[in-house]
Design a protein around this motif. Structure first.
Motif, short mmCIF file in Angstrom:
data_model
loop_
_atom_site.label_atom_id
_atom_site.label_comp_id
_atom_site.label_asym_id
_atom_site.label_seq_id
_atom_site.Cartn_x
_atom_site.Cartn_y
_atom_site.Cartn_z
N GLN A 1 0.82 -0.97 -0.20
CA GLN A 1 0.10 0.06 0.04
C GLN A 1 0.81 1.31 -0.10
O GLN A 1 0.38 2.32 -0.16
CB GLN A 1 -0.93 0.08 1.11
CG GLN A 1 -1.90 -1.06 1.17
CD GLN A 1 -3.08 -1.08 2.20
OE1 GLN A 1 -2.97 -0.06 3.13
NE2 GLN A 1 -3.92 -1.78 2.12
N GLU A 2 2.00 1.27 0.38
CA GLU A 2 3.20 2.29 0.38
C GLU A 2 3.57 2.45 -1.34
O GLU A 2 4.33 3.51 -1.26
CB GLU A 2 4.19 2.12 1.47
CG GLU A 2 3.82 2.19 2.76
CD GLU A 2 4.80 2.09 3.62
OE1 GLU A 2 5.93 1.68 3.28
OE2 GLU A 2 4.57 1.96 4.85
N VAL A 3 3.37 1.64 -2.10
CA VAL A 3 3.94 1.35 -3.41
C VAL A 3 2.98 2.55 -4.14
O VAL A 3 1.72 2.29 -4.31
CB VAL A 3 3.91 0.28 -4.09
CG1 VAL A 3 4.65 0.31 -5.62
CG2 VAL A 3 5.01 -0.56 -3.06
N ASN A 4 3.64 3.35 -4.90
CA ASN A 4 2.72 4.38 -5.87
C ASN A 4 1.70 3.45 -6.91
O ASN A 4 2.28 2.41 -7.31
CB ASN A 4 4.07 5.05 -6.96
CG ASN A 4 4.09 6.42 -6.53
OD1 ASN A 4 3.07 7.04 -6.09
ND2 ASN A 4 5.31 7.00 -6.90
N PHE A 5 0.64 4.09 -7.23
CA PHE A 5 -0.27 3.76 -8.02
C PHE A 5 -1.13 2.20 -7.33
O PHE A 5 -1.71 1.68 -8.26
CB PHE A 5 0.32 3.26 -9.30
CG PHE A 5 0.73 4.69 -10.02
CD1 PHE A 5 -0.28 5.57 -10.48
CD2 PHE A 5 2.30 4.78 -10.17
CE1 PHE A 5 0.30 6.60 -11.36
CE2 PHE A 5 2.71 5.81 -10.80
CZ PHE A 5 1.82 6.84 -11.45
N TYR A 6 -0.85 2.02 -6.09
CA TYR A 6 -1.18 0.62 -5.61
C TYR A 6 -2.63 0.32 -5.66
O TYR A 6 -3.18 -0.68 -5.98
CB TYR A 6 -0.92 0.45 -4.34
CG TYR A 6 -1.31 -0.76 -3.40
CD1 TYR A 6 -0.82 -2.09 -3.76
CD2 TYR A 6 -2.43 -0.79 -2.84
CE1 TYR A 6 -1.36 -3.25 -3.30
CE2 TYR A 6 -3.00 -2.09 -2.17
CZ TYR A 6 -2.40 -3.01 -2.45
OH TYR A 6 -3.15 -4.37 -1.82
N ASN A 7 -3.17 1.56 -5.69
CA ASN A 7 -4.91 1.40 -5.96
C ASN A 7 -5.43 1.10 -7.28
O ASN A 7 -6.54 0.61 -7.23
CB ASN A 7 -5.72 2.83 -5.59
CG ASN A 7 -5.07 3.81 -6.65
OD1 ASN A 7 -3.75 3.94 -6.99
ND2 ASN A 7 -5.77 4.87 -7.17
N ILE A 8 -4.60 0.97 -8.31
CA ILE A 8 -4.99 0.40 -9.71
C ILE A 8 -4.12 -0.95 -9.96
O ILE A 8 -4.05 -1.23 -11.14
CB ILE A 8 -4.84 1.49 -10.59
CG1 ILE A 8 -3.50 2.36 -10.66
CG2 ILE A 8 -5.88 2.50 -10.45
CD1 ILE A 8 -3.23 3.15 -11.89
N PHE A 9 -3.39 -1.50 -9.07
CA PHE A 9 -2.61 -2.62 -9.41
C PHE A 9 -3.73 -3.82 -9.57
O PHE A 9 -4.75 -3.78 -9.18
CB PHE A 9 -1.70 -3.07 -8.12
CG PHE A 9 -0.88 -2.15 -7.92
CD1 PHE A 9 -0.27 -1.19 -8.69
CD2 PHE A 9 0.36 -2.64 -7.18
CE1 PHE A 9 0.89 -0.34 -8.45
CE2 PHE A 9 1.46 -1.90 -6.83
CZ PHE A 9 1.64 -0.79 -7.53
N PRO A 10 -3.16 -4.52 -10.60
CA PRO A 10 -4.14 -5.79 -11.12
C PRO A 10 -4.12 -7.02 -10.02
O PRO A 10 -3.26 -7.16 -9.15
CB PRO A 10 -3.52 -6.04 -12.16
CG PRO A 10 -2.27 -6.01 -12.05
CD PRO A 10 -1.82 -4.67 -11.31
N SER A 11 -5.36 -7.68 -10.06
CA SER A 11 -5.34 -8.91 -9.19
C SER A 11 -4.33 -9.95 -9.68
O SER A 11 -3.99 -10.74 -9.17
CB SER A 11 -6.88 -9.39 -9.14
OG SER A 11 -7.25 -9.48 -10.28
#
Length: 485
Positions: A142-152
């Protein structure tokens, strides 16, 4: 005989690896290669320019297990001599790392497979500080950039600490390159390099690519959908290589200047004529004759597609960036023999266009006169507009008009025209005639021919075949008050 092991110094070598020669757009393309090889159907590119710039390339491919991801982060993770599947766009096992390092100092790769996610980071500052080939494992995603759009399921390549987008001016002040321009250039590059995948061409997996949420449409350099594009026959070269020539439509065949310029690509038609080399359907190099021919204005509509697969890499000397290649000697000899036939349709298009300008029924303004092996351009003294003017002149005025035309002909800027047509053919245009003058020309032309006893319908037919009128035909009809059925 003794043996001495010389391990490379990490802090030195990793900085050197940054200068292989990737551009921003070619680096992005190298990452996309991996996504397509992984079976991705959707690839999302996100570019964040404000604050600390960052770029993320996100795909829905197969993803990597922890062990696979560790192997992928290793320098030289695959042997270029090993046989690959035909759809594999990789080569040296270095592309993801070298492409990323060319643009940023911090590379994070996140991948999820079967519901299990892993992420590792190459931080060049950390490598230099520790002088070791050490990657950092990420545990709090969750601290990684763009995590909110990472794929499953899939993979994310994340660039941070992007430091290659600016340069030092002579005053020492940092000048930041336009991120908007880089993004625009990258979009056009992707649309061209991967156009066969974006279009879902037979033999290619269909791939959708977005850039900052905007769908990238394919840019077919051969404009195959246009009815005026001429397709040559497929030719088989040594090694199972397939070649096919295309002749693009002349400018007059396009519905708008914007459409014409689109297919000229960056730099225009003359610069982009030549061979388009594809490896596994992915464009490697384009707009070159490999020193087999010169780029001329009359051959600028000729583009030649050559398809190789990844088993031909060594023969064609495909480089690590996949932006350059060399013709094998056997292929060079074959192409040289075929070159005249490949480019002849492009020459034919211009010859036909020239013939249309000189047909007797079209009343050309300029005549092409060939005599004793020489060619000169002369004003058509029998043009109805000139003849109508001469009716109003006395003998002395008519003689002065003839002398004036002689002066204009002798000053024809042949050398300048040749240079412009050779270097910037798309910028050479004819002058625009204002509305009042054009209306007077139309009426004078029509009046003169009618005064010679020519039937109106015949005059209309002749005017329709004369470029100055045919290019604005609706306007001509309005001026003459004529309605055509």
């Amino acid at each position: 005989m003794g043996e001495l092991q010389l391990d490379p110094i990490p802090s030195v070598l990793i900085e050197s690896m940054r200068d292989i020669g990737y551009s921003f757009e070619s680096a992005i393309a190298d990452i996309i290669d991996n996504s397509i090889t992984a079976g991705a159907k959707h690839i999302q590119i996100e570019v964040r320019s404000e604050g600390n710039p960052a770029v993320a390339i996100i795909d829905d491919g197969d993803g990597l297990s922890r062990d696979q991801l560790i192997a992928a982060m290793r320098m030289g993770s695959s042997d270029p001599r090993e046989q690959r599947s035909l759809g594999d766009l990789g080569r040296f096992g270095l592309g993801m790392k070298t492409a990323s390092f060319s643009q940023c100092r911090r590379l994070t790769v996140y991948s999820s497979q079967s519901g299990v996610a892993n992420a590792f980071t190459w931080d060049l500052d950390y490598v230099v500080e520790t002088n070791s080939w050490s990657v950092i494992e990420q545990t709090n995603f969750q601290e990684v950039n763009f995590y909110n759009i990472f794929p499953s399921t899939g993979t994310v390549v994340l660039w941070e600490k992007i430091d290659r987008l600016g340069q030092q001016s002579s005053s020492g002040k940092k000048v930041t390159s336009s991120f908007e321009r880089l993004v625009s250039d990258a979009e056009e590059h992707i649309a061209l390099v991967f156009h066969r995948f974006l279009a879902g061409e037979p033999g290619c997996p269909k791939v959708d690519i977005t850039l900052n949420g905007r769908q990238i449409d394919p840019l077919d350099p051969f404009n195959k959908k246009h009815s005026a594009t001429i397709l040559g026959p497929e030719e088989l070269l040594p090694g199972g290589v397939v070649m096919q020539a295309y002749t693009l439509p002349h400018r007059k065949k396009y519905s708008s200047q914007k459409e014409y310029e689109k297919y000229g690509l960056r730099g225009g038609y003359q610069r982009n004529q030549g061979i388009y080399l594809y490896r596994a359907k992915r464009l490697i190099i384009h707009g070159t004759w490999f020193n087999l021919a010169q780029k001329t204005a009359i051959t600028q509509l000729c583009r030649v597609r050559i398809d190789i697969d990844n088993t031909n890499d060594e023969d064609w000397k495909i480089d690590i960036k996949k932006v350059s290649a060399q013709l094998p000697e056997e292929a060079r000899a074959t192409i040289r023999r075929l070159l005249s036939r490949l480019s002849s349709p492009s020459k034919g298009v211009y010859k036909r266009m020239g013939a249309k300008q000189t047909t007797s029924a079209s009343y050309p303004t300029w005549e092409i006169i060939k005599d004793s092996g020489l060619t000169r351009y002369a004003i058509n003294r029998s043009h109805p507009t000139l003849l109508e003017l001469q009716v109003l002149l006395n003998e002395d005025q008519t003689r002065k008009l003839s002398h004036t035309l002689d002066v204009i002909e002798s000053g024809f800027p042949l050398d300048s025209l040749f240079v412009e047509l050779t270097n910037n053919p798309e910028t050479v245009v004819t002058p625009v005639i204002d509305e009042i003058s054009f209306a007077a020309i139309v009426r004078d032309f029509f009046t003169h021919l009618k005064g010679q006893g020519i039937e109106e319908q015949t005059i209309i037919d002749q005017m329709r075949s004369t470029p100055i009128f045919s290019n604005s035909w609706d306007k001509v009809l309005r001026i003459l008050g004529i309605k055509e059925s």
